[in-house]
Motif scaffolding. Structure first.
Motif, PDB file in Angstrom:
ATOM      1  N   MET A  55       0.887  -1.102   0.042  1.00 25.02           N
ATOM      2  CA  MET A  55       0.023  -0.025  -0.164  1.00 25.02           C
ATOM      3  C   MET A  55       0.786   1.198  -0.038  1.00 25.02           C
ATOM      4  O   MET A  55       1.827   1.430   0.951  1.00 25.02           O
ATOM      5  CB  MET A  55      -0.932  -0.048   1.187  1.00 25.02           C
ATOM      6  N   THR A  56       0.488   2.128  -0.835  1.00 21.60           N
ATOM      7  CA  THR A  56       1.427   3.297  -1.131  1.00 21.60           C
ATOM      8  C   THR A  56       1.080   4.212  -0.044  1.00 21.60           C
ATOM      9  O   THR A  56      -0.047   4.030   0.775  1.00 21.60           O
ATOM     10  CB  THR A  56       1.362   3.917  -2.441  1.00 21.60           C
ATOM     11  N   GLU A  57       1.854   5.457   0.255  1.00 24.27           N
ATOM     12  CA  GLU A  57       1.537   6.270   1.401  1.00 24.27           C
ATOM     13  C   GLU A  57       0.289   7.115   0.653  1.00 24.27           C
ATOM     14  O   GLU A  57      -0.565   7.470   1.705  1.00 24.27           O
ATOM     15  CB  GLU A  57       2.793   7.351   1.293  1.00 24.27           C
ATOM     16  N   ASP A  58      -0.154   7.210  -0.559  1.00 24.09           N
ATOM     17  CA  ASP A  58      -1.064   8.066  -0.987  1.00 24.09           C
ATOM     18  C   ASP A  58      -2.478   7.228  -0.658  1.00 24.09           C
ATOM     19  O   ASP A  58      -3.306   7.464  -0.464  1.00 24.09           O
ATOM     20  CB  ASP A  58      -1.116   8.557  -2.672  1.00 24.09           C
ATOM     21  N   ASP A  59      -2.361   5.988  -0.777  1.00 23.04           N
ATOM     22  CA  ASP A  59      -3.427   4.947  -0.467  1.00 23.04           C
ATOM     23  C   ASP A  59      -3.829   4.960   0.762  1.00 23.04           C
ATOM     24  O   ASP A  59      -4.840   5.088   1.318  1.00 23.04           O
ATOM     25  CB  ASP A  59      -2.959   3.580  -0.876  1.00 23.04           C
ATOM     26  N   GLN A  60      -2.763   5.267   1.550  1.00 26.32           N
ATOM     27  CA  GLN A  60      -2.927   5.259   3.357  1.00 26.32           C
ATOM     28  C   GLN A  60      -3.560   6.648   3.428  1.00 26.32           C
ATOM     29  O   GLN A  60      -4.397   6.556   4.524  1.00 26.32           O
ATOM     30  CB  GLN A  60      -1.578   4.963   4.012  1.00 26.32           C
ATOM     31  N   THR A  61      -2.974   7.408   3.010  1.00 23.78           N
ATOM     32  CA  THR A  61      -3.496   8.990   3.140  1.00 23.78           C
ATOM     33  C   THR A  61      -5.050   8.926   2.772  1.00 23.78           C
ATOM     34  O   THR A  61      -5.718   9.472   3.533  1.00 23.78           O
ATOM     35  CB  THR A  61      -2.769  10.167   2.462  1.00 23.78           C
ATOM     36  N   ASP A  62      -5.476   8.466   1.845  1.00 22.73           N
ATOM     37  CA  ASP A  62      -6.925   8.380   1.350  1.00 22.73           C
ATOM     38  C   ASP A  62      -7.684   7.599   2.329  1.00 22.73           C
ATOM     39  O   ASP A  62      -8.964   7.941   2.505  1.00 22.73           O
ATOM     40  CB  ASP A  62      -6.851   7.676  -0.108  1.00 22.73           C
ATOM     41  N   GLU A  63      -7.067   6.425   2.712  1.00 21.58           N
ATOM     42  CA  GLU A  63      -7.986   5.603   3.514  1.00 21.58           C
ATOM     43  C   GLU A  63      -8.242   6.400   4.865  1.00 21.58           C
ATOM     44  O   GLU A  63      -9.253   6.359   5.378  1.00 21.58           O
ATOM     45  CB  GLU A  63      -7.193   4.273   3.761  1.00 21.58           C
ATOM     46  N   ILE A  64      -6.930   6.954   5.351  1.00 21.70           N
ATOM     47  CA  ILE A  64      -7.187   7.907   6.618  1.00 21.70           C
ATOM     48  C   ILE A  64      -8.350   8.873   6.461  1.00 21.70           C
ATOM     49  O   ILE A  64      -9.001   9.087   7.285  1.00 21.70           O
ATOM     50  CB  ILE A  64      -5.824   8.381   6.968  1.00 21.70           C
ATOM     51  N   SER A  65      -8.183   9.546   5.214  1.00 18.26           N
ATOM     52  CA  SER A  65      -9.488  10.508   5.051  1.00 18.26           C
ATOM     53  C   SER A  65     -10.904   9.797   5.030  1.00 18.26           C
ATOM     54  O   SER A  65     -11.869  10.431   5.812  1.00 18.26           O
ATOM     55  CB  SER A  65      -9.348  11.120   3.378  1.00 18.26           C
ATOM     56  N   GLU A  66     -10.840   8.548   4.364  1.00 13.65           N
ATOM     57  CA  GLU A  66     -12.034   7.976   4.492  1.00 13.65           C
ATOM     58  C   GLU A  66     -12.465   7.498   5.957  1.00 13.65           C
ATOM     59  O   GLU A  66     -13.715   7.534   6.452  1.00 13.65           O
ATOM     60  CB  GLU A  66     -12.177   6.639   3.580  1.00 13.65           C
ATOM     61  N   ILE A  67     -11.554   7.178   6.672  1.00 15.36           N
ATOM     62  CA  ILE A  67     -11.861   6.664   8.111  1.00 15.36           C
ATOM     63  C   ILE A  67     -12.247   7.806   8.780  1.00 15.36           C
ATOM     64  O   ILE A  67     -13.260   7.809   9.570  1.00 15.36           O
ATOM     65  CB  ILE A  67     -10.587   6.035   8.552  1.00 15.36           C
ATOM     66  N   GLU A  68     -11.596   9.146   8.757  1.00 22.29           N
ATOM     67  CA  GLU A  68     -12.094  10.444   9.319  1.00 22.29           C
ATOM     68  C   GLU A  68     -13.482  10.615   9.043  1.00 22.29           C
ATOM     69  O   GLU A  68     -14.015  11.255   9.910  1.00 22.29           O
ATOM     70  CB  GLU A  68     -11.032  11.394   9.102  1.00 22.29           C
ATOM     71  N   ALA A  69     -13.856  10.708   7.717  1.00 18.92           N
ATOM     72  CA  ALA A  69     -15.044  10.957   7.293  1.00 18.92           C
ATOM     73  C   ALA A  69     -16.226  10.152   7.790  1.00 18.92           C
ATOM     74  O   ALA A  69     -17.182  10.555   8.615  1.00 18.92           O
ATOM     75  CB  ALA A  69     -15.434  10.754   5.691  1.00 18.92           C
ATOM     76  N   ARG A  70     -16.026   8.772   8.102  1.00 18.79           N
ATOM     77  CA  ARG A  70     -16.546   7.782   8.880  1.00 18.79           C
ATOM     78  C   ARG A  70     -17.036   8.168  10.106  1.00 18.79           C
ATOM     79  O   ARG A  70     -18.109   7.989  10.863  1.00 18.79           O
ATOM     80  CB  ARG A  70     -16.135   6.310   8.501  1.00 18.79           C
ATOM     81  N   ILE A  71     -15.810   8.600  10.998  1.00 21.33           N
ATOM     82  CA  ILE A  71     -15.720   8.755  12.300  1.00 21.33           C
ATOM     83  C   ILE A  71     -16.640  10.230  12.539  1.00 21.33           C
ATOM     84  O   ILE A  71     -17.474   9.733  13.368  1.00 21.33           O
ATOM     85  CB  ILE A  71     -14.479   9.029  12.705  1.00 21.33           C
ATOM     86  N   GLU A  72     -16.626  10.976  11.637  1.00 16.46           N
ATOM     87  CA  GLU A  72     -17.506  12.210  11.811  1.00 16.46           C
ATOM     88  C   GLU A  72     -19.014  11.897  11.558  1.00 16.46           C
ATOM     89  O   GLU A  72     -19.755  12.183  12.208  1.00 16.46           O
ATOM     90  CB  GLU A  72     -17.280  13.204  10.604  1.00 16.46           C
ATOM     91  N   ALA A  73     -19.393  10.926  10.729  1.00 21.60           N
ATOM     92  CA  ALA A  73     -20.508  10.439  10.400  1.00 21.60           C
ATOM     93  C   ALA A  73     -21.220   9.950  11.830  1.00 21.60           C
ATOM     94  O   ALA A  73     -22.212   9.843  12.178  1.00 21.60           O
ATOM     95  CB  ALA A  73     -20.731   9.542   9.050  1.00 21.60           C
ATOM     96  N   LEU A  74     -20.292   8.921  12.181  1.00 18.02           N
ATOM     97  CA  LEU A  74     -20.453   7.998  13.416  1.00 18.02           C
ATOM     98  C   LEU A  74     -20.861   8.950  14.607  1.00 18.02           C
ATOM     99  O   LEU A  74     -21.733   8.682  15.188  1.00 18.02           O
ATOM    100  CB  LEU A  74     -19.451   7.030  13.713  1.00 18.02           C
TER     101      LEU A  74
END
Length: 115
Positions: free
Chosen positions: A1-20
């Motif tokens: 997994m590249t650093e950009d993929d990790q950054t994108d996944e972190i952003s998605e997780i943060e959006a999910r945390i906000e929704a939760l």
């Protein structure tokens, strides 16, 4: 997994945390409303039983329905809140794990050249 993929996944997780977090806040509001409904229904039932106001049987049945509805709503929202908080904790742990994997670079201060 590249650093950009990790950054994108972190952003998605943060959006999910906000929704939760929004779901959790909504549950807390429903829990408060449920407690108010239970208290109000119990007070109305007591007033009706004591005959302080001439509300009658309809008020007694309505107050019982209010108490029971409040209890059901309270239990449901407490359960949903617990599940949501568990999901938030899991998402935060995943986010921390991904952040720990990123190869952070140290940026050194360089003296500025004056022209």
């Amino acid at each position: 997994m590249t650093e950009d993929d990790q950054t994108d996944e972190i952003s998605e997780i943060e959006a999910r945390i906000e929704a939760l977090a929004e779901i959790a806040e909504r549950c807390r509001k429903f829990i408060l409303a449920s407690k108010i409904a239970i208290g109000g229904g119990a007070a109305l039932l007591l007033i009706t039983i004591l005959g302080l106001f001439g509300f009658g049987q309809v008020a007694a049945l309505g107050s019982i329905a209010l108490v029971l509805g409040g209890i059901v709503s309270l239990g449901s929202n407490i359960s949903t809140l617990r599940q949501t908080e568990a999901a938030i904790s899991a998402a935060e742990m995943r986010r921390l794990e991904l952040i720990g994997r990123i190869d952070l670079r140290l940026v050194a201060d360089t003296p500025m050249k004056l022209m």
